[in-house]
Design a protein around this motif. Structure first.
Motif, short mmCIF file in Angstrom:
data_model
loop_
_atom_site.label_atom_id
_atom_site.label_comp_id
_atom_site.label_asym_id
_atom_site.label_seq_id
_atom_site.Cartn_x
_atom_site.Cartn_y
_atom_site.Cartn_z
N SER A 279 0.68 -1.32 0.01
CA SER A 279 -0.08 0.06 0.04
C SER A 279 0.76 1.15 -0.16
O SER A 279 1.70 1.38 0.70
N ARG A 280 0.62 2.19 -0.76
CA ARG A 280 1.28 3.39 -1.01
C ARG A 280 0.27 4.39 -1.35
O ARG A 280 -0.47 4.37 -2.33
N VAL A 281 -0.13 5.20 -0.16
CA VAL A 281 -1.38 6.04 -0.09
C VAL A 281 -0.94 7.55 0.32
O VAL A 281 -0.23 7.59 1.14
N TYR A 282 -1.43 8.35 -0.47
CA TYR A 282 -1.16 9.68 -0.21
C TYR A 282 -2.19 10.36 0.37
O TYR A 282 -3.39 9.91 0.47
N GLY A 283 -2.16 11.58 0.82
CA GLY A 283 -3.18 12.43 1.34
C GLY A 283 -4.44 12.93 0.34
O GLY A 283 -5.42 13.27 0.42
N MET A 284 -3.89 12.76 -0.92
CA MET A 284 -4.71 13.02 -2.02
C MET A 284 -5.17 11.57 -2.90
O MET A 284 -4.29 10.59 -2.80
N ASP A 285 -6.27 11.48 -3.19
CA ASP A 285 -6.70 10.17 -3.91
C ASP A 285 -7.63 10.60 -5.12
O ASP A 285 -8.76 11.14 -4.88
N TYR A 286 -7.02 10.46 -6.05
CA TYR A 286 -7.38 10.68 -7.72
C TYR A 286 -7.52 9.51 -8.50
O TYR A 286 -6.59 8.89 -8.51
N TRP A 287 -8.50 9.32 -9.33
CA TRP A 287 -8.73 8.45 -10.07
C TRP A 287 -8.97 9.07 -11.46
O TRP A 287 -9.76 9.78 -11.77
N GLY A 288 -8.72 8.11 -12.54
CA GLY A 288 -9.03 8.53 -13.89
C GLY A 288 -10.18 7.86 -14.09
O GLY A 288 -10.87 6.97 -13.37
N GLU A 289 -11.01 8.23 -15.33
CA GLU A 289 -12.42 7.31 -15.76
C GLU A 289 -12.25 6.10 -16.12
O GLU A 289 -13.44 5.62 -16.02
N GLY A 290 -11.16 5.72 -16.43
CA GLY A 290 -10.94 4.23 -16.94
C GLY A 290 -10.97 4.02 -18.40
O GLY A 290 -11.29 4.87 -19.02
#
Length: 127
Positions: free
Chosen positions: A109-120
């Motif tokens: 797991s590598r998680v940051y304070g931001m969480d952004y995803w593409g649309e796929g």
């Protein structure tokens, strides 16, 4: 404004290849990890690869040896080269500002304070 945009999906026959791109805007990839995930019909989303913040590439067992993740920092883009595609690889593929999953030797797991995803991007492997 942070944005991730996937491209390169499509339909291919078993054994074929595709290259997905994840173009990132709003921050520099240098020093940040980007993960690749996929969700097949009826299944949960799974983490399949990670371009870690130091440039280390990680893979889940089912794609290791067939998929290769790379990055181009000046272009702020991460790539997922997929070779030897199988019908079981059919899924929507997402890139995200996190890495999670059974990558390498265990759960990672590598998680940051931001969480952004593409649309796929849809990848369909069929004959």
């Amino acid at each position: 404004q942070v944005k991730l945009v996937e491209s390169g999906g499509g339909s291919v026959q078993p054994g074929g290849s595709l290259r997905l791109s994840c173009e990132v805007s709003g921050f520099s990839l240098d020093g940040f990890a980007i993960g690749w995930f996929r969700q097949a019909p009826g299944l949960e989303r799974e983490g399949i690869s990670c371009m870690d913040d130091d440039g280390t590439a990680l893979y889940t067992a089912s794609v290791k040896g067939r998929f290769t993740v790379t990055r181009n920092i000046p272009k702020n883009t991460v790539y997922l080269q997929m070779n030897g595609l199988e019908p079981e690889d059919t899924a929507i593929y997402y890139c995200a500002t996190r890495c999670e999953g059974y990558l390498g030797s265990g759960y990672y797991s590598r998680v940051y304070g931001m969480d952004y995803w593409g649309e796929g991007a849809l990848v369909n492997v069929s004959s």
